[in-house]
Design an enzyme around this catalytic site. Structure first.
Site, PDB file in Angstrom:
ATOM      1  NE  ARG A 223      -4.268  -1.349   0.142  1.00  0.00           N
ATOM      2  CZ  ARG A 223      -4.575  -2.504  -0.426  1.00  0.00           C
ATOM      3  NH1 ARG A 223      -3.614  -2.792  -1.346  1.00  0.00           N
ATOM      4  NH2 ARG A 223      -5.783  -3.222  -0.569  1.00  0.00           N
ATOM      5  CG  HIS A 271      -3.548   0.037  -6.660  1.00  0.00           C
ATOM      6  ND1 HIS A 271      -4.051   0.602  -5.200  1.00  0.00           N
ATOM      7  CD2 HIS A 271      -3.571  -1.508  -6.463  1.00  0.00           C
ATOM      8  CE1 HIS A 271      -4.279  -0.224  -4.474  1.00  0.00           C
ATOM      9  NE2 HIS A 271      -3.970  -1.616  -5.182  1.00  0.00           N
TER      10      HIS A 271
END
Length: 308
Positions: A223, A271
């Site tokens: 993340r 992402h």
């Protein structure tokens, strides 16, 4: 009794089609078409709605449409409602492909060659054999294990670091904060696959970069919150790190003008390392609902104390 989907709208249309085929008896709704909130029993979501408990008083299960759950505020979810992270096989395979690509790109100095191409420079860089390039993976859950299994095929010396002990054939395993310096010292390419918790937030920082061999390389597919961005830029400038591949940032997307966009030693992707495939996701969700109705154990159930 309604299933509500609140995530990518395009994929949501595919979810609706598969639900109609596989579970026509279960009403399916796409956010913001909620219908009667009291009828919502199952919620699949990426970005959680506010006031979940008050808005949907009869919820029975909440599904994260991704493998991570750091976007949830656990205090807003009633204790009796299980939170389920997605375990469909496509997530793992996509992550394995991406990390393999990233590790090989860093191993073979691809970012340097891209930079040389822009400069119209023809210059060799001596190849380091895979047997002499040590790869370390932080986070030995399902994704970390799958990644390590694939990387074995290339002959890299492999190490893994985890919160709790693991034993993996062909991998030097380390557990707990006290072992982190030893793990880092034997890692030339570091892959972060940790869950984002209070304990791991900001773990990719100057102190960690200084513990790696000089000129090490980084892959962050965990993340954005794992990484202290200013520390990465400084580490690249100081030569502590030679290059990085980032699939996650904070925020997402990055604002215009952010230094990651143009840094010659950073490869940035939006992402996309792994994505939930709608058909497999629906199969997993319906199987989990069936298990829940039968009172069976639920795969992917989040331990709220651990945060994943």
């Amino acid at each position: 009794m309604t299933f509500l989907y609140k995530a990518n709208a395009i994929r949501g249309v595919e979810w609706a089609r598969f639900f109609a085929e596989r579970a026509p008896e279960l009403p399916f709704r796409l956010w913001p078409d909620v219908g009667d909130p009291a009828e919502v029993r199952y919620l699949a979501v990426w970005s959680p709605p506010e006031n979940i408990a008050a808005t949907f008083p009869n919820l029975e299960l909440i599904f994260s449409v991704g493998a991570g759950v750091d976007q949830f505020d656990f205090s807003q979810i009633p204790p009796h409602v299980p939170l389920i992270r997605m375990l469909e096989p496509g997530i793992a395979e996509g992550m394995v492909e991406y990390v393999t690509m990233a590790v090989l790109a860093l191993h073979r100095d691809l970012l340097h060659f891209i930079d040389q191409q822009r400069e119209q420079t023809w210059r060799e860089i001596r190849v380091t054999p895979a047997a002499k390039r040590r790869v370390g993976v932080m986070g030995l859950g399902l994704l970390g294990l799958a990644v390590l299994e694939r990387l074995k095929l290339f002959g890299f010396p492999l190490a893994g670091w985890n919160r709790s002990p693991r034993s993996i054939e062909g991998v030097s395993c380390h557990a707990g904060r006290e072992t982190l310096p030893d793990f880092l010292a034997q890692t030339d390419i570091l892959v972060c696959l940790l869950p984002l918790t209070d304990e791991t937030r900001g773990i990719l920082n100057t102190g960690l970069f200084e513990a790696l061999p000089h000129g090490a390389k980084l892959v962050n597919v965990g993340r954005g919150g794992h990484l202290v961005e200013a520390d990465l830029i400084a580490a690249l400038e100081r030569g502590l790190l030679s290059s990085a591949v980032l699939d996650v940032t904070k925020p997402e997307p990055l604002p215009a003008g952010h230094p990651f966009w143009s840094h010659p030693r950073i490869l940035l992707t939006p992402h996309i390392a792994s994505m939930t495939t709608p058909q497999a996701a629906v199969e997993f969700v319906l199987d989990t609902i069936g298990r829940h109705r039968r009172g069976e154990a639920l795969p992917g159930r989040v331990d709220r104390e651990r945060g994943y």
